[in-house]
Design an enzyme around this catalytic site. Structure first.
Site, PDB file in Angstrom:
ATOM      1  N   ASP A 151     -21.613  76.972  64.347  1.00 51.14           N
ATOM      2  CA  ASP A 151     -20.064  76.978  64.823  1.00 51.14           C
ATOM      3  C   ASP A 151     -19.249  77.277  63.836  1.00 51.14           C
ATOM      4  OD1 ASP A 151     -20.070  74.574  63.784  1.00 51.14           O
ATOM      5  OD2 ASP A 151     -20.038  73.344  65.757  1.00 51.14           O
ATOM      6  N   GLU A 154     -19.713  74.664  60.582  1.00 54.09           N
ATOM      7  CA  GLU A 154     -21.272  75.673  60.249  1.00 54.09           C
ATOM      8  C   GLU A 154     -22.170  74.659  60.666  1.00 54.09           C
ATOM      9  OE1 GLU A 154     -18.489  75.885  56.404  1.00 54.09           O
ATOM     10  OE2 GLU A 154     -18.820  77.541  57.766  1.00 54.09           O
ATOM     11  N   GLU A 302      -8.879  67.771  53.062  1.00 54.99           N
ATOM     12  CA  GLU A 302      -9.556  67.903  54.437  1.00 54.99           C
ATOM     13  C   GLU A 302      -9.388  66.914  55.545  1.00 54.99           C
ATOM     14  OE1 GLU A 302     -13.528  67.327  54.823  1.00 54.99           O
ATOM     15  OE2 GLU A 302     -13.686  69.556  55.260  1.00 54.99           O
TER      16      GLU A 302
HETATM   17  C1  BGC Z   1     -15.834  72.940  57.528  1.00 60.24           C
HETATM   18  C2  BGC Z   1     -15.095  74.362  58.437  1.00 60.24           C
HETATM   19  C3  BGC Z   1     -14.274  75.061  56.752  1.00 60.24           C
HETATM   20  C4  BGC Z   1     -14.638  75.329  55.673  1.00 60.24           C
HETATM   21  C5  BGC Z   1     -13.676  75.167  54.249  1.00 60.24           C
HETATM   22  C6  BGC Z   1     -16.467  72.688  56.100  1.00 60.24           C
HETATM   23  O1  BGC Z   1     -16.444  72.010  55.901  1.00 60.24           O
HETATM   24  O2  BGC Z   1     -16.666  73.036  59.130  1.00 60.24           O
HETATM   25  O3  BGC Z   1     -14.409  74.550  59.158  1.00 60.24           O
HETATM   26  O4  BGC Z   1     -13.898  76.776  56.849  1.00 60.24           O
HETATM   27  O5  BGC Z   1     -15.093  73.607  55.427  1.00 60.24           O
HETATM   28  O6  BGC Z   1     -12.669  74.991  54.204  1.00 60.24           O
END
Ligand code: BGC
Length: 346
Positions: A151, A154, A302
């Protein structure tokens, strides 16, 4: 300099000369370019008139797609079953080459988001120039959308995920507009309505009937469903009830990644929906929450490790991969899109 300007600068600073956007320059696992992150970032850059940056990312994406043309065409033409292992990867090296590690790469949403963002790019000539590749990736998505894959976080490769399908439907719908062809986007939406709703709202996936904050993409920003659609309203209510704490949205209730903190980008998309439904004060409150979480260099992480869903899982992740990624370019993109939406409304 305000956070909007800082966000634009941060994204420009970390866009590579290849056109790719690094997910995060300071986090060992994120030194790559994701189709998902990159497309949301390019869309945000377009919204603030940074078309050159966006176009350079789209160029990068087109080169990646062309470099895989043979592989994609084989899948598109195949009569036999396609397996998950054959799906295109979600992330690439910054120069567009394939990575050779064990990352859970089989993810289809990013290509849908790419088509959606591309169609919002004002450069028609560019779209004409890349017509063949756009058509190829459109047919690829039409072929693979029902194959379970990892998803948008990931995870959970055994299921079909609503936000993955929302991204694909948005991309296929966009392709209809730019290419003037018919696609199966309505079929994808019908599948969501039939298989991925319960109790008057969307569910996370075929194997999880809870909500995920990414479900608000149904309306903000993909616009597949009206802001006021009861399914959207009920979903947002459930997200608020279970996943929102003091302005910050969690991904989903079982999340343990870095203890399950509050995600800047998800809060920003949710707040876009608030703005879209006239709840300006609520949207502003989220914006302030985001601003209060920027570091002294105006960089956004994030996620914010507050109201953790699973306190005990915070340290193990720090020990494994270091501190939470900061800056995360996608967080800046979420902030930019929210700022634009709010300035449009006021
Ligand atoms: C997230 C993804 C994202 C990636 C890079 C992962 O931890 O689950 O949604 O694309 O980090 O930012």
């Amino acid at each position: 300099m305000n956070l909007l300007e800082q966000s634009i600068n941060t994204i420009k600073k970390y866009q590579t000369t290849y056109g790719s956007y690094i997910a995060s320059p300071s986090f060992s696992q994120y030194l790559y370019c994701w189709f998902r992150d990159g497309s949301f970032i390019a869309d945000a850059m377009n919204l603030v008139g940074e078309n050159k940056s966006a176009k350079s990312f789209f160029d990068w994406g087109m080169r990646v797609i062309s470099s895989q043309e043979e592989r994609i065409s084989k899948i598109v033409d195949r009569r036999e079953e396609i397996t998950q292992e054959e799906l295109l990867p979600t992330r690439y090296l910054l120069d567009g080459r394939l990575t050779l590690d064990e990352w859970p790469n089989a993810q289809s949403d990013g290509y849908g988001t790419f088509l959606w963002a591309l169609a919002r790019c004002p450069d028609r000539e560019f779209i004409e120039e890349h017509r063949d590749s756009i058509e190829l990736i459109t047919h690829y998505l039409e072929k693979v959308w029902k194959i379970p894959c990892f998803d948008v976080w990931e995870e959970s490769e055994e299921a079909i995920h609503t936000s993955t399908l929302l991204s694909i439907a948005a991309g296929l719908k966009a392709s209809e507009t730019v290419l003037g062809i018919k696609t199966v986007w309505r079929e994808v939406v019908d599948f969501i309505l039939r298989r991925l709703t319960a109790n008057g709202r969307f569910v996370k996936s075929t194997s999880n009937s809870g909500v995920d904050s990414s479900l608000c993409w149904a309306s903000a920003p993909f616009g597949l469903f009206d802001n006021e659609n009861p399914l959207v309203i009920n979903t947002v209510e459930e997200i608020e009830r279970t996943l929102v704490f003091d302005g910050g949205a969690k991904r989903y209730i079982q999340d343990t990644y870095y203890g399950g903190g509050s995600w800047i980008l998800l809060s920003a998309y949710l707040a876009q929906w608030y703005a879209g439904t006239g709840q300006i004060e609520k949207a502003r409150a989220v914006m302030s929450w985001i601003e209060s979480n920027a570091n002294q260099n105006g960089e956004l992480p994030e996620q914010v490790p507050e109201h953790l869903l699973d306190e005990e899982m915070y340290r193990p992740w720090v020990e494994r991969w270091g501190n939470i990624a900061c800056p995360l370019l996608w967080s800046h993109a979420g902030y930019i899109s929210l700022s634009k939406e709010l300035s449009r409304k006021s």
